[in-house]
Design a protein around this motif. Structure first.
Motif, short mmCIF file in Angstrom:
data_model
loop_
_atom_site.label_atom_id
_atom_site.label_comp_id
_atom_site.label_asym_id
_atom_site.label_seq_id
_atom_site.Cartn_x
_atom_site.Cartn_y
_atom_site.Cartn_z
N ASN A 343 8.72 -9.27 47.46
CA ASN A 343 10.02 -9.76 47.34
C ASN A 343 10.91 -8.56 47.76
OD1 ASN A 343 10.18 -12.34 45.57
ND2 ASN A 343 8.70 -10.78 44.82
N TYR A 344 12.02 -9.10 48.35
CA TYR A 344 12.94 -8.00 48.87
C TYR A 344 13.84 -7.76 47.67
CZ TYR A 344 12.11 -8.61 53.67
OH TYR A 344 11.39 -8.39 55.04
N PRO A 345 14.21 -6.50 47.43
CA PRO A 345 14.96 -5.97 46.29
C PRO A 345 16.71 -6.68 46.55
CG PRO A 345 14.81 -4.30 47.36
CD PRO A 345 13.86 -5.19 48.15
N VAL A 346 16.63 -7.98 46.38
CA VAL A 346 17.94 -8.40 46.44
C VAL A 346 18.46 -8.87 45.06
CG1 VAL A 346 19.15 -10.49 47.59
CG2 VAL A 346 17.44 -9.44 48.75
N LYS A 347 19.88 -8.55 44.82
CA LYS A 347 20.46 -9.07 43.48
C LYS A 347 21.08 -10.16 43.69
CE LYS A 347 21.09 -4.13 41.90
NZ LYS A 347 21.76 -3.26 41.32
N TYR A 348 21.72 -10.79 42.56
CA TYR A 348 22.39 -12.12 42.71
C TYR A 348 23.52 -12.07 41.66
CZ TYR A 348 23.87 -16.91 41.81
OH TYR A 348 24.76 -18.05 41.93
N PHE A 349 24.79 -12.28 41.99
CA PHE A 349 25.74 -12.58 41.09
C PHE A 349 26.45 -13.96 41.09
CE2 PHE A 349 25.24 -7.90 42.49
CZ PHE A 349 25.78 -7.35 41.34
N GLY A 350 26.41 -14.59 40.13
CA GLY A 350 26.98 -15.78 40.15
C GLY A 350 27.48 -16.32 38.68
N SER A 351 28.00 -17.43 38.67
CA SER A 351 28.54 -17.67 37.20
C SER A 351 27.54 -18.73 36.64
CB SER A 351 29.98 -18.55 37.27
OG SER A 351 29.69 -19.66 38.15
N GLY A 352 26.78 -19.26 37.26
CA GLY A 352 26.08 -20.33 36.64
C GLY A 352 26.36 -21.69 36.94
N GLN A 353 27.57 -21.64 37.73
CA GLN A 353 28.07 -23.24 37.89
C GLN A 353 28.33 -23.09 39.56
OE1 GLN A 353 31.15 -24.77 35.43
NE2 GLN A 353 30.18 -23.77 33.69
N LYS A 354 27.53 -23.61 40.12
CA LYS A 354 27.69 -23.50 41.90
C LYS A 354 29.30 -23.86 42.26
CE LYS A 354 25.62 -24.77 46.12
NZ LYS A 354 24.50 -25.45 46.83
N ALA A 355 29.80 -24.83 41.47
CA ALA A 355 31.32 -25.14 41.94
C ALA A 355 32.28 -23.95 41.91
CB ALA A 355 31.70 -26.28 41.12
N GLN A 356 31.87 -23.02 40.74
CA GLN A 356 32.64 -21.80 40.67
C GLN A 356 32.32 -20.74 41.67
OE1 GLN A 356 32.92 -21.14 36.57
NE2 GLN A 356 33.78 -23.13 35.99
N ASN A 357 31.37 -20.62 42.25
CA ASN A 357 30.73 -19.52 43.12
C ASN A 357 31.04 -19.33 44.44
OD1 ASN A 357 29.37 -18.78 40.73
ND2 ASN A 357 27.53 -19.62 41.27
N HIS A 358 32.14 -20.17 44.78
CA HIS A 358 32.45 -20.13 46.17
C HIS A 358 33.14 -18.85 46.78
CE1 HIS A 358 32.29 -22.46 50.22
NE2 HIS A 358 33.71 -21.58 50.44
N VAL A 359 32.53 -17.76 47.00
CA VAL A 359 33.29 -16.30 46.95
C VAL A 359 33.72 -15.93 48.34
CG1 VAL A 359 32.53 -13.87 46.88
CG2 VAL A 359 31.47 -15.38 45.28
N ILE A 360 34.95 -15.75 48.38
CA ILE A 360 35.80 -15.27 49.94
C ILE A 360 36.02 -13.73 49.98
CG2 ILE A 360 36.44 -17.74 50.32
CD1 ILE A 360 38.91 -17.06 49.16
N SER A 361 36.05 -13.19 48.65
CA SER A 361 36.37 -11.74 48.69
C SER A 361 35.51 -11.03 47.53
CB SER A 361 37.88 -11.45 48.57
OG SER A 361 38.17 -12.02 47.35
N ILE A 362 35.37 -9.76 48.08
CA ILE A 362 34.36 -8.76 47.21
C ILE A 362 34.99 -7.37 47.10
CG2 ILE A 362 32.00 -8.05 46.87
CD1 ILE A 362 31.16 -10.29 48.73
N SER A 639 23.45 -8.79 46.88
CA SER A 639 23.58 -7.41 47.33
C SER A 639 22.07 -6.75 47.51
CB SER A 639 24.29 -6.67 46.15
OG SER A 639 23.61 -6.55 45.06
N PHE A 640 22.36 -5.89 48.12
CA PHE A 640 21.06 -5.05 48.34
C PHE A 640 21.18 -3.51 48.91
CE2 PHE A 640 22.04 -7.66 52.06
CZ PHE A 640 21.90 -6.71 52.93
N TYR A 641 20.32 -2.79 48.55
CA TYR A 641 20.41 -1.30 49.45
C TYR A 641 19.75 -1.59 50.85
CZ TYR A 641 22.35 0.85 45.21
OH TYR A 641 23.15 1.00 44.27
N PRO A 642 20.45 -1.40 51.98
CA PRO A 642 19.90 -1.61 53.20
C PRO A 642 18.48 -0.86 53.50
CG PRO A 642 22.19 -1.45 53.60
CD PRO A 642 21.70 -1.11 52.10
N SER A 643 18.57 0.30 52.98
CA SER A 643 17.20 1.22 52.96
C SER A 643 16.11 0.69 52.37
CB SER A 643 17.43 2.52 52.59
OG SER A 643 17.79 2.66 51.34
N ALA A 644 16.14 -0.52 51.43
CA ALA A 644 15.22 -0.65 50.75
C ALA A 644 14.77 -2.21 51.46
CB ALA A 644 15.68 -1.10 49.16
N ILE A 645 15.23 -2.67 52.40
CA ILE A 645 15.04 -3.87 53.02
C ILE A 645 14.11 -3.28 54.44
CG2 ILE A 645 15.65 -6.02 54.24
CD1 ILE A 645 16.38 -5.78 51.31
#
Length: 1004
Positions: A343-362, A639-645
């Protein structure tokens, strides 16, 4: 605003700051460590025969075999393949699997035990049973090369794992089995040559070496039917229905039992099994998977990338590891789960409801331990444990939701937020989220921020942002912002570079001065399909992420490089780009994330690697101070640290799964994964290939490459494991396959299939040799015939020259003899004429001189005429003959001369032939006048196969040449034949006394 905030702050906080509880509650009472793994869930939607799974196992090729109440399937990681009842597999109901130590797969069914013969992709019956069996044999364990089975009568049977032959049968005191699967026996692991078998609430301890029962135990409470027995050093561990939190440990030596707690808060344990996996001891309880130590103390829990149990609402029923370390778990009624070993060490951030997860800025704010995500439904705030802690869904005092397209951290620790709605604008959000104040819009048009937005520049006193076709200069100290248009065209993004703002619209690159935002220049830049994002490296090169690949340009807009799917780019639609600390470019797309490596290859991450989805969003990217990268998409943030991929170092097996010729199976037994060579006739040359890679990753996670060596010059990338098709001419080919996580232009093939398309007989070597020999023979024959013709022609020319010489000599003799004689006669008659005085005599002499002169003239004319040209037409000859006959008609008035002939218009004769034709005709006519006593002479002609046929006939006395004495024949007929032979003329003389004469002359 200050008063409003002071008076209504509690109300506003309740109105638009929704403080959520932790994204998930603690999963167990003790503080166990959570380990996250990527997983895949398979149900009937993905191709399972049904959601209720009976058993699972792995074969040597790493196919996962799945049995259901109504059949069997095998799974290659992508496709589910139904296994029908067939020879060697007479039954597929309620089957069970067993993988031997040597990798062989055995299948228990109502008809006995079958072995899967992988090299033939078929089955063979090892051990049969009578039709009275109501349940399949139960596999116990393999010990010292013997596989032990339990039959319906509770007898234990031993089969040699190599040969499949029965080596032992031992009866037991255990009760017979029933057809009810709920009363199936439960079997433990092997410990010190012993196994434990639970039947009808009694546990029996059987020694495999001694082949006898050595102990039994009946607990006072019911054993959980689907709970595993764990045997260790004479102790058996099991679960009962007595207490939801208690396990039982029974010691056969001391005959003592004791209860103990697992220390978890879960529902009653109805299903339990333990397995060794990746140096971990795993224990599943109902629908949760725990890590335990040697004393069965829980030290952690395995969760998916969304920090949830792998099957939240359904219990596990069985568990098995494949040949690459991936873990398969079957559920009771919800299909199957595959947990990935790597597994790549990738993190996930989400609300649990896909309809609210359409991310356009971070905006990652590592200092405060939070992550801010702007979505199409507002603002989400996560803590460093990836839990949603706050959300902003509307602006105070305004109706409707908001869209947050830009988030910027201000120098005072607060945030600048660009909102888009009917009353949107730019707002200042306090550090503790307690207040939200709008900034004053100083621009004239007061245009609302557009959908897509990005930060261009920021320093202590000024911020420059872009929302599509407009720039906004913000001065936080003045709580104000100014608006500047870029273009009237469609603009998605921009870049601040060397005090210049670069954007794209109307197929042009637009360069604006970053001080007054006036356009400095425009450069034509077509074929992008619009530019979605920009990035600049340390060397000053500018990268344009477009809907048509990546363009690399210099500061003047000159294209230095272009990357598309044609040269290995995973996808042409580029949403966001950012460089990591090693100056490697990361891009988001419609096919996940990918990194552009220094060697031109691409490392791709997809949903299968734990990303939020494969589709991402425009400009939704951020890089934290510590190098962590964040990309937003349609279902949250990854999200991830590129050095870990790093590319996994793994051994892959790539198999052909289907080969068809003209849409029919190319091999009879379908064991295409064993196929090394294939020979097909020329009329079965339309081929299709399907293949799959087996490894520690899922098949969809690999990049597949293929080429037909004698057809393709370069490797071809196969997107989505699509069927590959070729139509091949007769010849020898090598089909090569390769799979990896990175596209490799210099890849070495992992699998090769030699293909021979045999030609039709007319293209075979022997036919070609025969054809060449035949052609050579024909050519030789033609050449020989031609040479003969040439030789004949040369001979004919020589002969003609010889005949010419003879003719010239003859003519010379004719001139000398005939004309000389005529001349002498003229001279003699002239002298007599001078001496005679008698008028009568003088008149006779003058008549003789006249005729002699005419003969001389005629003879000279014929001779001169023959020497004028090399060849004459048939018309010329016929004219001479006609004139000759007309002359005779004056001298012989009683005789009739008839000419019914027309010469062939294209007929040409050599002058010697022409002279002979005329001489022969004259001779024939003269003979008829002198000797036939005929009243008429006729001349006619015909044509036959290119021959000119002259027919002379008279109604005279005729003659019989055969009966004529030699002295009477004279030289006339001989001369005719001699002249005809000299010119290769066919002469036919037909005469009969009393019936005239007919002579036919055939001129070729």
């Amino acid at each position: 605003m200050r008063n409003l905030t002071g008076n209504y702050l509690p109300h506003l906080q309740k109105l638009f700051f929704i403080s959520l509880s932790a994204y998930f509650l603690p999963l167990f009472c003790l503080a166990q460590k959570a380990e996250r793994f990527h997983s895949f869930t398979y149900s009937v939607n993905e191709g399972l025969l049904q959601s209720t799974i009976y058993d699972i196992a792995i074969d040597k090729n790493n196919y996962c075999w799945i049995s259901f109440p109504n059949g069997i399937q095998k799974f290659d990681g992508k496709n589910f393949i139904r296994i029908p009842v067939q020879q060697g597999l007479p039954n597929d109901t309620r089957t069970r699997f067993f993988q031997c130590g040597n990798g062989d797969l055995l299948i228990s069914h109502l008809g006995g035990i079958s072995k899967y013969e992988i090299e033939k992709n078929g089955f063979r019956i090892l051990f049969g049973s009578s039709t009275e069996n109501k349940a399949p044999f139960y596999f116990l364990e393999e010990h010292n090369g013997i596989v032990y089975l339990l039959n319906n009568k509770a007898a234990i049977i031993g089969l040699n794992s190599q040969t499949g032959k029965q080596v032992s049968t031992k009866g037991t005191v255990m009760p017979s089995l029933t057809a009810d699967p709920n009363n199936s026996p439960t079997v433990s692991n092997i410990s010190e040559s012993c196994i434990a078998i639970a039947i009808q609430n009694t546990i029996y301890l059987w020694n495999l070496d001694l082949q006898k029962l050595i102990a039994s135990y009946t607990p006072p409470v019911a054993i959980v039917t689907y709970s595993s027995l764990m045997l260790h050093s004479g102790e058996i561990i099991f679960n009962t229905y007595n207490d939801a939190y208690q396990m039982v440990r029974y010691n056969f030596t001391t005959a003592s039992a004791r209860y103990f707690s697992l220390g978890i808060s879960t529902a009653r344990i109805s299903r339990m099994k333990m397995i060794r996996w990746k140096q971990k001891q795993l224990l599943y309880l109902n629908n949760r998977l725990f890590i335990v130590d040697s004393s069965l103390q829980i030290t952690g829990e395995m969760l998916n990338f969304q920090n949830l149990p792998f099957t939240p609402n359904n219990s596990f029923s069985s568990m098995v590891a494949d040949n690459f370390g991936n873990l398969y778990l079957s559920t009771v009624m919800n299909g199957m789960v595959k947990i990935m070993a790597n597994n790549y060490p990738v993190k996930y951030f989400g609300s649990g409801q896909k309809a609210q997860n359409h991310v356009i800025s971070i905006l990652p704010d590592k200092k405060e331990g939070r992550l801010l995500a702007g979505t199409t439904g507002g603002l989400l705030i996560f803590d460093k444990a990836q839990q949603l802690v706050h959300s902003l869904t509307k602006i105070p005092g305004k109706e409707g939701g908001v869209l947050c397209n830009i988030i910027i951290k201000d120098r005072d620790g607060g945030y600048l937020v660009s909102m888009m709605d009917k009353n949107g604008g730019i707002y200042k959000l306090s550090k503790d989220f307690s207040s939200l104040r709008p900034l004053t819009a100083k621009s004239v048009e007061n245009h609302l921020p557009s959908y897509f937005g990005n930060l261009l520049f920021q320093n202590d006193g000024e911020v420059l942002i872009q929302t599509q076709a407009y720039l906004y200069k913000i001065k936080p100290a003045q709580n104000a912002y100014w608006e500047y248009p870029i273009s009237t065209g469609y603009v998605l993004s921009g870049l601040y570079h060397n005090n210049t703002v670069i954007a794209h619209a109307f197929d042009e690159l637009i360069f604006l001065n970053a001080i007054d935002f006036k356009i400095q220049r425009r450069i034509p830049f077509p074929n992008t399909g619009d530019v979605r994002c920009y990035a600049a490296d340390k060397r000053g090169r500018i990268y344009l992420g477009t809907n048509n690949g990546i363009f690399v340009i210099d500061e003047n807009g000159k294209v230095l490089q272009r990357h598309t799917i044609a040269n290995g780019l995973p996808d042409n639609c580029i949403y966001a780009m950012a460089f990591d600390e090693e100056e490697l470019l990361w891009c988001s797309s419609n096919k996940g994330l990918f990194r552009m490596n220094g060697d031109g290859s691409f490392l791709q991450l997809t949903k299968e690697d734990g990303l939020q989805e494969n589709e991402f969003n425009t400009n939704a990217v951020a890089v934290a101070e510590d190098g962590e990268m964040f990309f937003g998409g349609v279902n949250g943030i990854s999200s991830f640290y590129p050095s870990a991929i790093k590319a996994h170092s793994e051994k892959l097996n790539i198999f052909l799964t289907d080969v068809k010729a003209n849409n029919k199976d190319a091999v009879a037994n379908n064991a295409v994964f064993q196929l090394q060579s294939l020979e097909l006739p020329h009329d079965k040359n339309t081929l299709s290939f399907d293949f799959v890679a087996m490894g520690s990753s899922n098949p969809d996670q690999y990049i597949y490459q293929y080429r037909m060596k004698e057809v393709d010059e370069e490797w071809i990338q196969n997107d989505g494991m699509q069927t590959v098709r070729y139509s091949l001419l007769p010849g020898r080919y090598v089909f090569q396959l390769y799979a990896s996580r990175v596209f490799d232009k210099k890849a070495k093939p992992m699998h090769e299939l030699v293909i021979v398309i045999t030609p039709p007989f007319w293209q075979t070597w022997w036919f070609r040799i025969a054809a060449i020999v035949l052609a050579a023979a024909i050519v030789g024959l033609v050449v020989n015939r031609r040479n003969k013709n040439v030789y004949r022609k040369k001979l004919a020319v020589l002969e003609a020259e010889h005949q010419l010489q003879l003719q010239r000599e003859r003519i010379s003799r004719d001139l000398h003899d005939n004309i000389g004689a005529y001349a002498n006669a003229v001279l003699y008659k002239t002298e007599l004429l001078e001496r005679h005085e008698n008028d009568l005599q003088r008149m006779e002499l003058m008549a003789d001189l006249k005729f002699a002169s005419k003969d001389i003239i005629t003879s000279l004319r014929e001779t001169v005429w023959a020497f004028k040209k090399e060849e004459y037409t048939a018309e010329d000859c016929l004219l001479r003959i006609r004139n000759f006959m007309q002359t005779l008609s004056r001298y012989y008035p009683p005789m009739q001369f008839h000419v019914h002939a027309e010469a062939p218009p294209e007929k040409h004769l050599h002058y010697t032939v022409a002279l002979n034709v005329v001489r022969i005709a004259q001779e024939i006519i003269t003979n008829a006048v002198k000797h036939s006593s005929a009243s008429a002479v006729h001349l006619s002609n015909t044509e036959n196969n290119g021959h000119w046929i002259l027919t002379f006939s008279d109604d005279g006395e005729g003659f019989d040449e055969s009966s004529m004495p030699a002295a009477q024949k004279g030289e006339g007929l001989a001369n005719l034949r001699k002249r005809a032979a000299e010119s290769a003329l066919a002469l036919l003389i037909s005469s009969e006394r009393g019936y005239g004469t007919t002579i036919t002359l055939s001129v070729p």
